[in-house]
Scaffold this active site. Structure first.
Site, PDB file in Angstrom:
ATOM      1  N   ASP A  24       3.601 -45.834 -23.184  1.00 58.56           N
ATOM      2  CA  ASP A  24       3.909 -45.941 -21.752  1.00 58.56           C
ATOM      3  C   ASP A  24       2.901 -46.831 -21.019  1.00 58.56           C
ATOM      4  O   ASP A  24       2.928 -46.927 -19.786  1.00 58.56           O
ATOM      5  CB  ASP A  24       4.002 -44.547 -21.096  1.00 58.56           C
ATOM      6  CG  ASP A  24       2.684 -43.786 -21.130  1.00 58.56           C
ATOM      7  OD1 ASP A  24       1.714 -44.296 -21.734  1.00 58.56           O
ATOM      8  OD2 ASP A  24       2.615 -42.692 -20.552  1.00 58.56           O
TER       9      ASP A  24
ATOM     10  N   ASP B 270      -3.883 -42.019 -23.589  1.00 60.00           N
ATOM     11  CA  ASP B 270      -3.631 -40.572 -23.622  1.00 60.00           C
ATOM     12  C   ASP B 270      -4.462 -39.935 -24.734  1.00 60.00           C
ATOM     13  O   ASP B 270      -5.165 -40.628 -25.484  1.00 60.00           O
ATOM     14  CB  ASP B 270      -2.131 -40.311 -23.799  1.00 60.00           C
ATOM     15  CG  ASP B 270      -1.523 -41.181 -24.887  1.00 60.00           C
ATOM     16  OD1 ASP B 270      -2.080 -41.191 -26.001  1.00 60.00           O
ATOM     17  OD2 ASP B 270      -0.518 -41.876 -24.611  1.00 60.00           O
TER      18      ASP B 270
ATOM     19  N   ASP C  99      -3.414 -45.792 -26.130  1.00 58.53           N
ATOM     20  CA  ASP C  99      -2.114 -45.229 -25.718  1.00 58.53           C
ATOM     21  C   ASP C  99      -1.279 -44.919 -26.959  1.00 58.53           C
ATOM     22  O   ASP C  99      -1.007 -45.812 -27.751  1.00 58.53           O
ATOM     23  CB  ASP C  99      -1.410 -46.259 -24.830  1.00 58.53           C
ATOM     24  CG  ASP C  99      -0.005 -45.833 -24.449  1.00 58.53           C
ATOM     25  OD1 ASP C  99       0.260 -44.617 -24.440  1.00 58.53           O
ATOM     26  OD2 ASP C  99       0.822 -46.724 -24.164  1.00 58.53           O
TER      27      ASP C  99
ATOM     28  N   ASP D 208     -17.973 -32.983 -11.433  1.00 64.52           N
ATOM     29  CA  ASP D 208     -17.718 -34.033 -10.448  1.00 64.52           C
ATOM     30  C   ASP D 208     -18.354 -33.668  -9.098  1.00 64.52           C
ATOM     31  O   ASP D 208     -18.302 -32.508  -8.674  1.00 64.52           O
ATOM     32  CB  ASP D 208     -16.196 -34.174 -10.283  1.00 64.52           C
ATOM     33  CG  ASP D 208     -15.800 -35.376  -9.452  1.00 64.52           C
ATOM     34  OD1 ASP D 208     -16.189 -36.496  -9.824  1.00 64.52           O
ATOM     35  OD2 ASP D 208     -15.111 -35.196  -8.429  1.00 64.52           O
TER      36      ASP D 208
ATOM     37  N   GLU E 212     -22.746 -34.836 -11.627  1.00 65.10           N
ATOM     38  CA  GLU E 212     -22.799 -36.113 -10.921  1.00 65.10           C
ATOM     39  C   GLU E 212     -23.599 -35.868  -9.643  1.00 65.10           C
ATOM     40  O   GLU E 212     -23.104 -35.248  -8.704  1.00 65.10           O
ATOM     41  CB  GLU E 212     -21.381 -36.583 -10.582  1.00 65.10           C
ATOM     42  CG  GLU E 212     -21.366 -37.951  -9.962  1.00 65.10           C
ATOM     43  CD  GLU E 212     -20.081 -38.277  -9.203  1.00 65.10           C
ATOM     44  OE1 GLU E 212     -19.799 -39.462  -9.034  1.00 65.10           O
ATOM     45  OE2 GLU E 212     -19.374 -37.347  -8.762  1.00 65.10           O
TER      46      GLU E 212
HETATM   47  C1  NOJ Z   1     -16.599 -39.030  -8.703  1.00 66.11           C
HETATM   48  C2  NOJ Z   1     -15.723 -39.599  -9.762  1.00 66.11           C
HETATM   49  O1  NOJ Z   1     -16.521 -40.149 -10.783  1.00 66.11           O
HETATM   50  C3  NOJ Z   1     -14.848 -40.608  -9.068  1.00 66.11           C
HETATM   51  O2  NOJ Z   1     -14.160 -41.411  -9.981  1.00 66.11           O
HETATM   52  C4  NOJ Z   1     -13.925 -39.880  -8.136  1.00 66.11           C
HETATM   53  O3  NOJ Z   1     -13.156 -40.806  -7.411  1.00 66.11           O
HETATM   54  C5  NOJ Z   1     -14.713 -39.023  -7.142  1.00 66.11           C
HETATM   55  N1  NOJ Z   1     -15.774 -38.313  -7.767  1.00 66.11           N
HETATM   56  C6  NOJ Z   1     -13.821 -38.020  -6.460  1.00 66.11           C
HETATM   57  O4  NOJ Z   1     -13.462 -36.998  -7.351  1.00 66.11           O
HETATM   58 MG    MG Z   2       0.406 -43.006 -23.018  1.00 63.14          MG
END
Ligand code: NOJ
Ligand code: MG
Length: 541
Positions: free
Chosen positions: A47, A51, A43, A229, A286
């Protein structure tokens, strides 16, 4: 080969001038990717949330480790209902992470060190705050705006029941009913994840057009690729038929109608056509598909470059089970002559130290499995904190943030335990992660033993061990070759040899075992009378 092509293919990472210069494979074919969960890495603005500025200041750590590239979990604009996987603007960086300027600085700084940068993209859904979804909410049923998502009338006399029986991966129904602009309850929309993550309708051409814009936007700015994803999710079956079986939270089978529909491959081909305009760029999907033949469809030559194979994250510390998981992953990739990938941990599946039993035993096993993973041919993914041997943390109820906790009616704690911020230095939380003591998830005081600072000074630490293993992997020609040969080993051990000559031995049993002939390159634990002790691994050449 022209100099130009050469420069695309040659690794620029701190690893590896070695064999790769002799081989025409792309940089990612044996890369070590380091996964940065940005909220939890470092960070810079105090905060309590990590980041991109923080990540940029910690690039030394990645150079020290010797990774080839990073994969950063989503940093685009998001209300953070699912910590960035709910994207409201896919072509801008969220201010929480430092905005676009911080991203550009990070990208330049990483490239200067020869570290490739890949980022998450989320094609299956948007945030409910995305302008498209906001427009759909105020538009009429049947409108173009609603057609970008899955809006359907409900079942039952008043449409008060969801359109089908699908459940959200995080628990509860996969449908939420909207209030129509006239103030009455109206249609329902589909969200396979949180209600703040409406699923996109990939049959609507706007969806791909916009995704293409997003891909090109980041590629033009110099990113080296994408982690895609839910890459097995985007296509939905016509008519959205009911599921035959009740779904488990955070898991699904290959037969689940919500995922892995054949039409998803058309989408991947369209994506690949875009990526091919940027030589050297990589996609890793994924892909939660168990069947090898169906998994391999995703890594056909005109689809994804790489697919995550999660078998090892579901495998106990047992020689036969590990052997089968490794062989299965190799077989699956071989079906399409694709590059295998190896993962022991990530932000969804938890940390392997805990999975292997926790404490000293879990750590010892994790060390051994790191050597197995790093000895295998293909691309490796290391999850931030794995190099420190971090365990999952038992967090109190009141700090849990994963939507799974609420959506499961407090029956599933979710994934926060593997997302606790990294301990960098000092002897008390926040361990140099932040200047703010109130970090987004609390850090356990006992991590004083596990900080980067402590471990760099300790020759036997997990960190020093990881670094040495990565350096050997990238510098020694014994790690060459895309095949392995299994060698005979006692029942609770396994042994294989790489084409380049490396032998890897894992003792998953309870008695020391003899090592095969050869020079010991590295071991995860001290040998005992020349033998490999239980829960350890060795590399020989
Ligand atoms: C897979 C991601 O790795 C996970 O963290 C996320 O919650 C779901 N897809 C939905 O996007
Ligand atoms: Mg931060």
């Amino acid at each position: 080969m022209s100099a130009d092509i050469n420069s695309q293919l040659e690794p620029t990472g701190p690893g590896s001038p070695r064999a790769r210069a002799r081989r025409p494979e792309p940089w990612w074919s044996d890369a070590v990717f380091y996964q940065v969960y940005p909220r939890s890495f470092a960070d810079s603005d105090g905060d309590g949330v990590g980041d991109l500025g923080g990540l940029a200041t910690r690039l030394d750590h990645l150079a020290y480790l010797g990774v080839d590239g990073i994969w950063i979990n989503p940093v685009t604009v998001s209300p953070m209902a699912d910590h960035g996987y709910d994207v409201a603007d896919p072509r801008d960086i969220d201010p929480l992470f430092g905005g676009m300027a911080a991203f550009e600085q990070l990208l330049a700084a990483a490239h200067q060190r020869g570290i490739k940068v890949t980022i998450d993209v989320v094609p299956n859904h948007t945030s409910s705050q995305h302008p498209w979804f906001q427009a759909a909410l105020v538009a009429r049923p049947g409108s173009e705006e609603r057609d970008r998502y899955f809006f359907r009338d409900g079942r039952g006399p008043d449409g008060a029941l969801p359109p089908n029986n699908w459940e959200s991966v995080f628990g509860g129904p996969a449908w939420t009913r909207v209030v129509e602009p006239d103030g009455n309850p109206g249609q329902w929309y589909l969200h396979l994840f949180d209600a703040e993550q409406p699923d996109l309708n990939w049959d609507n051409p706007d969806v791909f057009d916009d995704f293409e814009k997003t891909l090109r936007f980041w590629l033009e700015r110099g990113v080296d690729g994408f982690r895609i994803d839910v890459a097995h999710g985007m296509a939905k079956p016509p008519g959205l038929p009911d599921a035959a079986d009740e779904a488990k939270i955070l898991r699904h089978t290959d037969d689940d109608p919500r995922f892995n529909r054949p039409q998803v491959h058309e989408i991947h081909r369209d994506i690949r056509a875009v990526i091919d305009d940027y030589p050297g760029a990589v996609t890793v999907g994924e892909v939660w598909v168990n069947d090898n033949a169906r998994w391999a469809e995703y890594v056909r030559p005109d689809e994804l470059h790489l697919g995550f194979n999660f078998r090892l994250t579901r495998t106990e510390f047992d020689a036969a089970a590990i052997h089968d998981a490794v062989q299965n992953s190799l077989d699956a990739a071989a079906l399409e002559d694709a590059t295998p990938t190896w993962t022991l941990a990530n932000h969804d599946v938890g940390r392997e130290v805990t999975r292997y039993g926790g404490g000293a035993v879990g750590l010892r096993r994790a060390r051994a499995m790191a050597m197995v993973m790093l000895a295998l041919p293909g691309a490796v993914f290391v999850y931030n904190g794995q190099e420190l041997g971090l365990p999952d943390v038992d967090l109190p109820d009141e700090v849990l943030q994963d939507p799974t906790w609420e959506r499961s009616g407090h029956t599933e704690r979710g994934r926060d335990g593997c997302r606790v911020p990294m301990p960098w230095s000092g002897d008390a939380p926040p361990f140099g992660f932040s200047t703010c003591a109130d970090t987004w998830l609390p850090m356990p005081p006992e991590w004083a033993e596990l900080t980067v600072e402590q471990q760099r000074a300790e020759p036997n630490s997990m960190l020093v061990f990881f670094r040495e293993a990565l350096h050997l992997r990238s510098s020694r020609s014994e790690f060459d070759g895309t095949q392995i040969e299994w060698l005979s080993a006692p029942g609770d051990a396994l042994m294989f040899r790489r084409g380049g000559g490396l032998a890897c031995v894992l003792n998953a049993g309870t008695n020391p075992i003899a090592l095969p002939p050869g020079q010991l390159l590295m071991a995860s634990a001290a040998l005992v009378d020349g033998q490999l002790p239980p829960a350890s691994a060795a590399w020989l050449v």
